[in-house]
Design a protein around this motif. Structure first.
Motif, PDB file in Angstrom:
ATOM      1  N   ILE A  36       0.815  -1.220   0.000  1.00  0.00           N
ATOM      2  CA  ILE A  36       0.000   0.000   0.000  1.00  0.00           C
ATOM      3  C   ILE A  36       0.846   1.267   0.000  1.00  0.00           C
ATOM      4  O   ILE A  36       0.329   2.355  -0.242  1.00  0.00           O
ATOM      5  N   ASP A  37       2.156   1.127   0.230  1.00  0.00           N
ATOM      6  CA  ASP A  37       3.044   2.285   0.087  1.00  0.00           C
ATOM      7  C   ASP A  37       2.978   2.835  -1.333  1.00  0.00           C
ATOM      8  O   ASP A  37       3.210   4.023  -1.562  1.00  0.00           O
ATOM      9  N   LYS A  38       2.611   1.983  -2.287  1.00  0.00           N
ATOM     10  CA  LYS A  38       2.508   2.405  -3.686  1.00  0.00           C
ATOM     11  C   LYS A  38       1.397   3.430  -3.898  1.00  0.00           C
ATOM     12  O   LYS A  38       1.380   4.113  -4.921  1.00  0.00           O
ATOM     13  N   GLU A  39       0.489   3.538  -2.938  1.00  0.00           N
ATOM     14  CA  GLU A  39      -0.588   4.533  -3.058  1.00  0.00           C
ATOM     15  C   GLU A  39      -0.016   5.948  -3.121  1.00  0.00           C
ATOM     16  O   GLU A  39      -0.626   6.853  -3.681  1.00  0.00           O
ATOM     17  N   LYS A  40       1.176   6.120  -2.565  1.00  0.00           N
ATOM     18  CA  LYS A  40       1.825   7.443  -2.580  1.00  0.00           C
ATOM     19  C   LYS A  40       2.259   7.851  -3.986  1.00  0.00           C
ATOM     20  O   LYS A  40       2.606   9.008  -4.217  1.00  0.00           O
ATOM     21  N   ASN A  41       2.251   6.906  -4.921  1.00  0.00           N
ATOM     22  CA  ASN A  41       2.653   7.193  -6.305  1.00  0.00           C
ATOM     23  C   ASN A  41       1.480   7.472  -7.233  1.00  0.00           C
ATOM     24  O   ASN A  41       1.684   7.774  -8.405  1.00  0.00           O
ATOM     25  N   ILE A  42       0.261   7.342  -6.724  1.00  0.00           N
ATOM     26  CA  ILE A  42      -0.921   7.546  -7.568  1.00  0.00           C
ATOM     27  C   ILE A  42      -1.325   9.018  -7.482  1.00  0.00           C
ATOM     28  O   ILE A  42      -1.840   9.479  -6.459  1.00  0.00           O
ATOM     29  N   LEU A  43      -1.078   9.749  -8.554  1.00  0.00           N
ATOM     30  CA  LEU A  43      -1.399  11.180  -8.563  1.00  0.00           C
ATOM     31  C   LEU A  43      -2.856  11.399  -8.962  1.00  0.00           C
ATOM     32  O   LEU A  43      -3.388  10.734  -9.842  1.00  0.00           O
ATOM     33  N   ARG A  44      -3.469  12.351  -8.294  1.00  0.00           N
ATOM     34  CA  ARG A  44      -4.848  12.743  -8.574  1.00  0.00           C
ATOM     35  C   ARG A  44      -4.843  14.014  -9.424  1.00  0.00           C
ATOM     36  O   ARG A  44      -3.813  14.662  -9.576  1.00  0.00           O
ATOM     37  N   GLN A  45      -6.009  14.390  -9.938  1.00  0.00           N
ATOM     38  CA  GLN A  45      -6.122  15.634 -10.704  1.00  0.00           C
ATOM     39  C   GLN A  45      -6.077  16.861  -9.795  1.00  0.00           C
ATOM     40  O   GLN A  45      -5.683  17.938 -10.225  1.00  0.00           O
ATOM     41  N   THR A  46      -6.470  16.683  -8.543  1.00  0.00           N
ATOM     42  CA  THR A  46      -6.569  17.803  -7.599  1.00  0.00           C
ATOM     43  C   THR A  46      -5.189  18.295  -7.180  1.00  0.00           C
ATOM     44  O   THR A  46      -4.301  17.494  -6.885  1.00  0.00           O
ATOM     45  N   HIS A  47      -5.057  19.610  -7.130  1.00  0.00           N
ATOM     46  CA  HIS A  47      -3.811  20.230  -6.665  1.00  0.00           C
ATOM     47  C   HIS A  47      -3.916  20.569  -5.179  1.00  0.00           C
ATOM     48  O   HIS A  47      -5.007  20.802  -4.659  1.00  0.00           O
ATOM     49  N   LEU A  48      -2.770  20.593  -4.522  1.00  0.00           N
ATOM     50  CA  LEU A  48      -2.743  21.003  -3.128  1.00  0.00           C
ATOM     51  C   LEU A  48      -3.224  22.443  -3.007  1.00  0.00           C
ATOM     52  O   LEU A  48      -3.230  23.191  -3.981  1.00  0.00           O
ATOM     53  N   SER A  49      -3.609  22.828  -1.804  1.00  0.00           N
ATOM     54  CA  SER A  49      -4.163  24.170  -1.600  1.00  0.00           C
ATOM     55  C   SER A  49      -3.169  25.263  -1.982  1.00  0.00           C
ATOM     56  O   SER A  49      -1.958  25.078  -1.920  1.00  0.00           O
ATOM     57  N   ASN A  50      -3.737  26.375  -2.384  1.00  0.00           N
ATOM     58  CA  ASN A  50      -2.972  27.579  -2.727  1.00  0.00           C
ATOM     59  C   ASN A  50      -1.920  27.354  -3.806  1.00  0.00           C
ATOM     60  O   ASN A  50      -0.798  27.826  -3.704  1.00  0.00           O
ATOM     61  N   GLY A  51      -2.308  26.586  -4.824  1.00  0.00           N
ATOM     62  CA  GLY A  51      -1.462  26.471  -6.004  1.00  0.00           C
ATOM     63  C   GLY A  51      -0.346  25.464  -5.930  1.00  0.00           C
ATOM     64  O   GLY A  51       0.612  25.549  -6.696  1.00  0.00           O
ATOM     65  N   GLY A  52      -0.457  24.516  -5.037  1.00  0.00           N
ATOM     66  CA  GLY A  52       0.593  23.503  -4.911  1.00  0.00           C
ATOM     67  C   GLY A  52       0.548  22.473  -6.025  1.00  0.00           C
ATOM     68  O   GLY A  52      -0.270  22.544  -6.938  1.00  0.00           O
ATOM     69  N   ARG A  53       1.412  21.488  -5.906  1.00  0.00           N
ATOM     70  CA  ARG A  53       1.484  20.390  -6.869  1.00  0.00           C
ATOM     71  C   ARG A  53       0.238  19.513  -6.760  1.00  0.00           C
ATOM     72  O   ARG A  53      -0.558  19.674  -5.852  1.00  0.00           O
ATOM     73  N   ARG A  54       0.104  18.539  -7.657  1.00  0.00           N
ATOM     74  CA  ARG A  54      -0.994  17.579  -7.572  1.00  0.00           C
ATOM     75  C   ARG A  54      -0.804  16.707  -6.334  1.00  0.00           C
ATOM     76  O   ARG A  54       0.323  16.342  -5.988  1.00  0.00           O
ATOM     77  N   GLU A  55      -1.905  16.383  -5.683  1.00  0.00           N
ATOM     78  CA  GLU A  55      -1.824  15.514  -4.511  1.00  0.00           C
ATOM     79  C   GLU A  55      -1.810  14.053  -4.948  1.00  0.00           C
ATOM     80  O   GLU A  55      -2.235  13.719  -6.051  1.00  0.00           O
ATOM     81  N   ASP A  56      -1.324  13.188  -4.047  1.00  0.00           N
ATOM     82  CA  ASP A  56      -1.387  11.764  -4.327  1.00  0.00           C
ATOM     83  C   ASP A  56      -2.509  11.131  -3.499  1.00  0.00           C
ATOM     84  O   ASP A  56      -3.082  11.771  -2.615  1.00  0.00           O
ATOM     85  N   ASP A  57      -2.822   9.876  -3.812  1.00  0.00           N
ATOM     86  CA  ASP A  57      -3.933   9.190  -3.156  1.00  0.00           C
ATOM     87  C   ASP A  57      -3.749   9.068  -1.644  1.00  0.00           C
ATOM     88  O   ASP A  57      -4.720   9.156  -0.891  1.00  0.00           O
ATOM     89  N   ALA A  58      -2.526   8.829  -1.203  1.00  0.00           N
ATOM     90  CA  ALA A  58      -2.284   8.671   0.238  1.00  0.00           C
ATOM     91  C   ALA A  58      -2.527   9.988   0.974  1.00  0.00           C
ATOM     92  O   ALA A  58      -3.112  10.002   2.065  1.00  0.00           O
ATOM     93  N   GLU A  59      -2.095  11.085   0.378  1.00  0.00           N
ATOM     94  CA  GLU A  59      -2.345  12.401   0.988  1.00  0.00           C
ATOM     95  C   GLU A  59      -3.845  12.690   1.043  1.00  0.00           C
ATOM     96  O   GLU A  59      -4.349  13.206   2.047  1.00  0.00           O
TER      97      GLU A  59
END
Length: 197
Positions: A16-39
């Motif tokens: 399940i550590d691999k979940e950290k590699n799955i990027l979502r379309q949503t960006h972090l707040s205030n213009g950050g990078r795309r979040e991953d599934d674990a976040e």
């Protein structure tokens, strides 16, 4: 210690550590990078604890938190399906079921059965816990997108009606949070980041 049981648990933990590699379309707040599934899952769990008082019905908070933490584990194999990708949605359920079979199947039988049943409860969208977990799953990306001035909606040319369709069951879990989400939609339509209609 049952060495075979422990090995199965560790195999699952590392997988399940691999979940950290799955990027979502949503960006972090205030213009950050795309979040991953674990976040995303961590954020939902904390939100569940903080906002559970707004559930329409009393929920088992710990169970709902666990539900949010495991709900996207299947995306390790199935990939993240963008909420507004109609073509990918057609195969999503089958891909996720196959992933659940493999991933939860790594665990000892009792834990496989327990986590699989919680995941299936989330998917069925019938219990107060599942309904509130879905509220969190829809509210969190909307909240982040709003903090980014609707950037993800603008990028994909999303219409208000699409967000309302995605959230048609949200009032079943929390009428109060849905009222707040509608204000977010109003503001983004007014700002031109979400297409009206």
């Amino acid at each position: 210690m049952d060495q075979e049981r422990f090995k199965k648990q560790l195999d699952f933990i590392l997988e399940i550590d691999k979940e950290k590699n799955i990027l979502r379309q949503t960006h972090l707040s205030n213009g950050g990078r795309r979040e991953d599934d674990a976040e995303h899952a961590w954020h939902l769990a904390v939100m569940t604890y903080l906002l559970s008082e707004y559930s329409n019905r009393k929920i088992d908070v710990a169970k709902t938190m666990l539900m949010t933490l495991i709900h996207d584990i299947v995306e390790i194999d199935a990939g993240d399906t963008y909420a507004y990708d109609a073509e990918a949605k057609k195969s999503e359920k089958a891909r996720e079921k196959a992933a659940a079979d493999r991933l939860f199947g790594l665990l000892p039988d009792d834990q496989n059965e327990k986590l699989r049943s919680i995941w299936e409860e989330f998917e069925a969208y019938e219990t107060p816990e599942a309904k509130f977990a879905h509220v969190m799953d829809n509210f969190q990306p909307m909240l982040l997108n709003h903090s980014n001035h609707g950037g993800d909606w603008k990028e994909h040319g999303i219409r208000r009606s699409q967000t309302e369709k995605r959230n048609e069951k949200t009032p079943e879990g929390s009428a109060a949070i849905w009222d707040y989400m509608k204000k977010i939609l109003d503001e983004n339509v007014a700002a031109g980041s979400l297409i009206d209609g």
